[in-house]
Scaffold this active site. Structure first.
Site, PDB file in Angstrom:
ATOM      1  N   GLY A 298       0.615  -1.233  -0.661  1.00 49.34           N
ATOM      2  CA  GLY A 298      -0.393   0.256   0.129  1.00 49.34           C
ATOM      3  C   GLY A 298       0.680   1.598  -0.185  1.00 49.34           C
ATOM      4  O   GLY A 298       2.271   0.986  -0.252  1.00 49.34           O
ATOM      5  N   PRO A 299       0.001   2.849  -0.094  1.00 52.86           N
ATOM      6  CA  PRO A 299       1.435   3.476  -0.066  1.00 52.86           C
ATOM      7  C   PRO A 299       1.531   4.364   1.070  1.00 52.86           C
ATOM      8  O   PRO A 299       1.545   3.406   2.039  1.00 52.86           O
ATOM      9  CB  PRO A 299      -0.359   4.818  -0.014  1.00 52.86           C
ATOM     10  CG  PRO A 299      -1.036   3.667  -0.533  1.00 52.86           C
ATOM     11  CD  PRO A 299      -1.053   2.540   0.075  1.00 52.86           C
ATOM     12  N   GLY A 301       2.911   5.520   4.948  1.00 49.87           N
ATOM     13  CA  GLY A 301       1.927   5.776   5.851  1.00 49.87           C
ATOM     14  C   GLY A 301       0.916   5.444   5.698  1.00 49.87           C
ATOM     15  O   GLY A 301      -0.052   5.649   7.158  1.00 49.87           O
ATOM     16  N   THR A 302       0.389   3.967   5.643  1.00 52.29           N
ATOM     17  CA  THR A 302      -0.441   3.154   5.560  1.00 52.29           C
ATOM     18  C   THR A 302      -0.476   2.525   7.092  1.00 52.29           C
ATOM     19  O   THR A 302      -1.199   1.940   6.812  1.00 52.29           O
ATOM     20  CB  THR A 302      -0.767   2.849   4.397  1.00 52.29           C
ATOM     21  OG1 THR A 302       0.163   1.778   4.237  1.00 52.29           O
ATOM     22  CG2 THR A 302      -1.778   3.572   3.473  1.00 52.29           C
ATOM     23  N   LYS A 304       2.002  -0.241   7.164  1.00 52.83           N
ATOM     24  CA  LYS A 304       2.634  -1.541   7.339  1.00 52.83           C
ATOM     25  C   LYS A 304       3.365  -1.664   8.315  1.00 52.83           C
ATOM     26  O   LYS A 304       3.664  -3.329   8.953  1.00 52.83           O
ATOM     27  CB  LYS A 304       3.165  -1.532   5.781  1.00 52.83           C
ATOM     28  CG  LYS A 304       2.481  -1.478   4.803  1.00 52.83           C
ATOM     29  CD  LYS A 304       2.191  -1.544   3.489  1.00 52.83           C
ATOM     30  CE  LYS A 304       3.637  -0.196   3.010  1.00 52.83           C
ATOM     31  NZ  LYS A 304       3.257   1.348   2.804  1.00 52.83           N
ATOM     32  N   HIS A 511     -15.119  33.205  -6.288  1.00 53.79           N
ATOM     33  CA  HIS A 511     -14.728  32.125  -6.789  1.00 53.79           C
ATOM     34  C   HIS A 511     -15.110  31.400  -5.306  1.00 53.79           C
ATOM     35  O   HIS A 511     -16.152  30.083  -6.481  1.00 53.79           O
ATOM     36  CB  HIS A 511     -13.032  31.808  -7.359  1.00 53.79           C
ATOM     37  CG  HIS A 511     -13.062  31.141  -7.490  1.00 53.79           C
ATOM     38  ND1 HIS A 511     -12.866  30.802  -9.120  1.00 53.79           N
ATOM     39  CD2 HIS A 511     -12.440  29.724  -7.541  1.00 53.79           C
ATOM     40  CE1 HIS A 511     -12.287  29.924  -9.800  1.00 53.79           C
ATOM     41  NE2 HIS A 511     -12.193  29.255  -8.338  1.00 53.79           N
ATOM     42  N   GLU A 512     -14.696  30.762  -4.351  1.00 53.46           N
ATOM     43  CA  GLU A 512     -15.189  29.840  -4.196  1.00 53.46           C
ATOM     44  C   GLU A 512     -16.422  29.837  -3.528  1.00 53.46           C
ATOM     45  O   GLU A 512     -17.356  28.421  -3.304  1.00 53.46           O
ATOM     46  CB  GLU A 512     -14.111  30.066  -2.349  1.00 53.46           C
ATOM     47  CG  GLU A 512     -12.828  29.695  -2.319  1.00 53.46           C
ATOM     48  CD  GLU A 512     -12.280  28.684  -3.861  1.00 53.46           C
ATOM     49  OE1 GLU A 512     -13.223  27.380  -3.349  1.00 53.46           O
ATOM     50  OE2 GLU A 512     -11.569  28.759  -4.023  1.00 53.46           O
ATOM     51  N   HIS A 515     -18.482  28.116  -6.339  1.00 48.55           N
ATOM     52  CA  HIS A 515     -18.878  26.354  -5.833  1.00 48.55           C
ATOM     53  C   HIS A 515     -19.503  25.854  -4.807  1.00 48.55           C
ATOM     54  O   HIS A 515     -19.953  24.946  -4.639  1.00 48.55           O
ATOM     55  CB  HIS A 515     -17.556  26.040  -5.486  1.00 48.55           C
ATOM     56  CG  HIS A 515     -15.791  26.077  -6.788  1.00 48.55           C
ATOM     57  ND1 HIS A 515     -15.800  25.139  -7.628  1.00 48.55           N
ATOM     58  CD2 HIS A 515     -14.924  26.611  -6.626  1.00 48.55           C
ATOM     59  CE1 HIS A 515     -15.241  25.475  -8.521  1.00 48.55           C
ATOM     60  NE2 HIS A 515     -14.121  26.736  -7.542  1.00 48.55           N
ATOM     61  N   ASP A 583      -9.842  23.853 -11.810  1.00 49.00           N
ATOM     62  CA  ASP A 583     -11.334  23.614 -11.984  1.00 49.00           C
ATOM     63  C   ASP A 583     -11.528  22.811 -13.818  1.00 49.00           C
ATOM     64  O   ASP A 583     -12.419  22.244 -13.564  1.00 49.00           O
ATOM     65  CB  ASP A 583     -12.139  24.694 -11.284  1.00 49.00           C
ATOM     66  CG  ASP A 583     -12.259  24.900  -9.956  1.00 49.00           C
ATOM     67  OD1 ASP A 583     -11.715  24.844  -9.359  1.00 49.00           O
ATOM     68  OD2 ASP A 583     -12.495  26.265  -9.801  1.00 49.00           O
TER      69      ASP A 583
END
Length: 677
Positions: A298-299, A301-302, A304, A511-512, A515, A583
């Site tokens: 896995g990536p 920091g997960t 292991k 702008h935000e 959204h 965006d």
């Protein structure tokens, strides 16, 4: 207790211990009241204090639990209190098939056999060498099929007592000892405790462990009774000096448990099974179970490596840890040496981190890989023992690079991914609770951080909490919502850029808000809206996961929401800016998937999947994607035009609240009702 000390050394050590403790107790008694005739010590008690002692060690002293003692023959007995408390089932049986079935299938501690069962008119002058009985057949069959189960012979049954010559003959055939039938109950319990003690010693020897303890003394001046108390029991690994660098010492063994990690129920269940196998390999050997290891991928920091630490702490068996780069530098000899040490101190866990360094697919290179070949040979276990297993745990960030032959050596592959919403919440609450006196975080902020940490590795979230603690210690203040939010944003997105003009901040706010407004219009509430410039963006809006769907309508709404910032800038006359670059990328990706992968525009483009390379030359598909984007941008503009009051309220709230961000609750409060005509 434990290790490989012989009986003479053990007796000598015990004698020294008794002398020393008696001397210290008498010194204590003399200090308390003197040692004249009136103050003589009337009684000395030896006892154990098991407070704060590990359950496994307590079991060593209280005897084996949940086991069976089959007795072939008929003898009357009443179970003792100790054996009842330990759920020891003493089972009389006179059927050979049933007796052997118990031996094969149940957890048998030891067996008792009436050797002359089935013989009529037994006489004291009977020669055991000549006897032919059902009991003899059971004894010999048991010795042939399972040599590990101790077998005791009933003595004095039907008036026949074995002579010394007969006892010696039976001992040579494999008898462990004798139990008198007249005192069967008491002698059975004594034998039970002797066998339990032997099991403990064998277990400690196999694990290369010793049981250490401390002592303390007490004296009751009123009763003139002294007590010598054994306490502070601990298991420690007895490691030879040349192997110490490879072994994880007991004082360095990680203080981790299942409560410190979040894994799937399936993974936890499987690893707990493997851990039980390592603790009691003989029991699992009977069932034909012989695991070799698990591969975690896995990536970064997960969790292991953290999972390996949990296995080291929970298993209680010896633990060796080595990185694949060490094996790479040391060559095949280093691989062989690590497994040699692991087998020597087996049962053991051998953890190999970043295994891709030596386990890359051989198809990628024409150069032989002797290190991988050595690892494959060792994991095949040609020179291993079933009762002293070595279990390999390995971790990699690149499962796609691992050689197939190496993958086949592992019993299970487990993917260590990012946490879901519930697990992130549990992790965050647990981390905060550990330092509860330094945190004063509202439930709303916890929910906001959980929503925004979607896709983050568990280690990253832990780093955020550590950074908040450091900031709290430096500033000498309790960490509250605003500070925690700032630390989270700083850790994930970077430092705030403070070189922006009021006009730029206002444009970012519109702008935000664009959204946010589009999402609200479609019935979904963003979890966070920020106008703080960090990294390469001037602000951002965190969309929630509510209302997720896979329909054409849903994807079109997501495109409109993604283009809401561009639409707001157009409505409020800011013109076309570069602020909508990311965006547009997001909206284009959704539209391209709808056209090229999801088959949502069959009439215009057909159902065939269009690959990325093919799309470059498919003018019709590109025109359709652009048309979708233009239509959804127009829809976003219309929604904002119809809800300018809500837009102004959102902009005012984020510009004037001093925080420069809005939470989900604040977004709903500021927006108010919308015009959905």
């Amino acid at each position: 207790m434990g290790g490989s000390a012989d009986a003479r050394n053990a007796s000598k050590a015990a004698g020294k211990l008794i002398s020393k403790e008696m001397y210290e107790l008498l010194k204590l008694a003399e200090e308390e009241q003197g040692l004249d005739e009136s103050g003589i010590v009337r009684r000395i008690e030896w006892r154990c204090d098991f407070e704060d002692t590990a359950e496994e060690i307590r079991d060593f002293y209280f005897g084996e639990k949940n086991c069976v003692i089959p007795v072939f023959g008929t003898v009357e007995h009443a179970p003792t209190e100790k054996m009842k408390n330990n759920n020891v089932n003493v089972r009389n049986i006179a059927d050979i098939r049933g007796f052997m079935e118990i031996i094969r299938k149940e957890n048998v501690l030891f067996a008792v056999v009436d050797y002359i069962h089935g013989l009529e008119n037994a006489e004291n002058e009977l020669d055991v060498e000549d006897v032919r009985t059902i009991g003899r057949d059971v004894f010999l069959r048991l010795r042939e099929e399972d040599k590990e189960v101790p077998v005791y012979i009933l003595d004095g049954i039907r008036g026949h007592y074995y002579t010394e010559k007969e006892k010696n003959a039976l001992m040579k055939k494999g008898a462990a000892g004798f139990i008198e039938s007249k005192r069967f109950g008491k002698q059975l319990e004594r034998t039970y405790m002797d066998v339990c003690c032997r099991v403990v010693m064998e277990t400690l020897t196999e694990r290369h462990q010793v049981l250490t303890y401390g002592t303390k003394r007490e004296f009751d001046t009123k009763a003139n009774v002294g007590s010598i108390i054994f306490c502070d029991f601990k298991l420690e690994t007895a490691v030879e000096s040349e192997d110490k660098s490879a072994m994880l010492s007991d004082d360095l063994r990680p203080n981790k448990s299942w409560n410190d990690i979040f894994v799937s129920k399936d993974l936890k269940r499987e690893l707990e099974f493997f851990i039980q196998y390592l603790r009691k390999p003989k029991e699992y050997k009977k069932a034909g179970v012989k695991p070799k290891g698990v591969l975690l991928y896995g990536p970064p920091g997960t969790g292991k490596t953290l999972l390996a630490k949990v296995a080291a702490a929970e298993s209680g068996v010896n633990f060796l840890s080595v990185s694949a780069s060490e094996l790479f530098n040391g060559g095949p000899e280093k691989v062989q040496d690590e497994f040699r040490i692991a087998r020597k101190y087996a049962p053991a866990i051998l953890f190999i981190d970043e295994i891709e360094a030596i386990g890359t697919k051989r198809e990628y290179s024409a150069v032989p890989n002797p290190i991988l070949n050595a690892l494959l040979v060792e994991m095949d276990g040609f020179i291993s023992r079933d009762d002293k297993p070595v279990f390999v745990m390995a971790a990699t960030n690149y499962i796609e690079k691992i050689d197939f032959a190496l993958i086949r050596r592992f019993d299970r592959l487990f993917e260590m991914g990012t946490l879901d919403e519930k697990e992130r919440k549990l992790q965050l609450e647990r981390l905060i609770k550990k330092q509860s006196d330094r945190f004063d975080i509202s439930d709303e902020m916890v929910k906001s951080i959980v929503d925004r940490s979607r896709g983050l590795a568990p280690a990253k979230l832990e780093k955020v909490v550590e950074a908040a603690l450091r900031e709290g210690i430096r500033s000498g203040q309790v960490i509250k919502d605003d500070l925690f939010d700032e630390i989270f944003e700083r850790c994930i997105l970077g430092e705030e850029r403070v070189d922006r003009s009021p006009g730029e901040r206002a444009r970012t706010a519109y702008h935000e808000a664009g959204h946010v407004l589009i999402e609200l219009y479609y019935g979904r509430t963003p979890t966070y809206m920020s106008i703080v410039a960090r990294g390469n963006h001037g602000g951002y809006t965190q969309f929630g996961t509510e209302g997720w769907d896979s329909t054409q309508k849903y994807y079109l709404e997501r495109i409109s929401a993604a283009l809401g910032g561009r639409a707001a800038e157009m409505v409020y006359k800011y013109g076309l800016t570069s602020g909508a670059a990311s965006d547009l990328d997001s909206a284009k990706e959704i539209a391209a998937n709808m056209v090229c992968k999801f088959g949502m525009y069959e009439e215009e483009i057909g159902l065939a999947v269009i690959e990325a390379e093919e799309l470059k030359y498919n003018q019709k598909a590109k025109e359709l994607i652009n048309r979708i984007l233009s239509e959804q941008l127009e829809e976003a503009i219309n929604i904002i035009e119809a809800n300018k009051d809500a837009m102004e309220r959102l902009v005012k709230a984020v510009m004037e609240n001093g925080k420069k961000y809005l939470t989900k609750k604040e977004i709903l409060e500021a927006a108010g009702g919308l015009n959905r005509k």
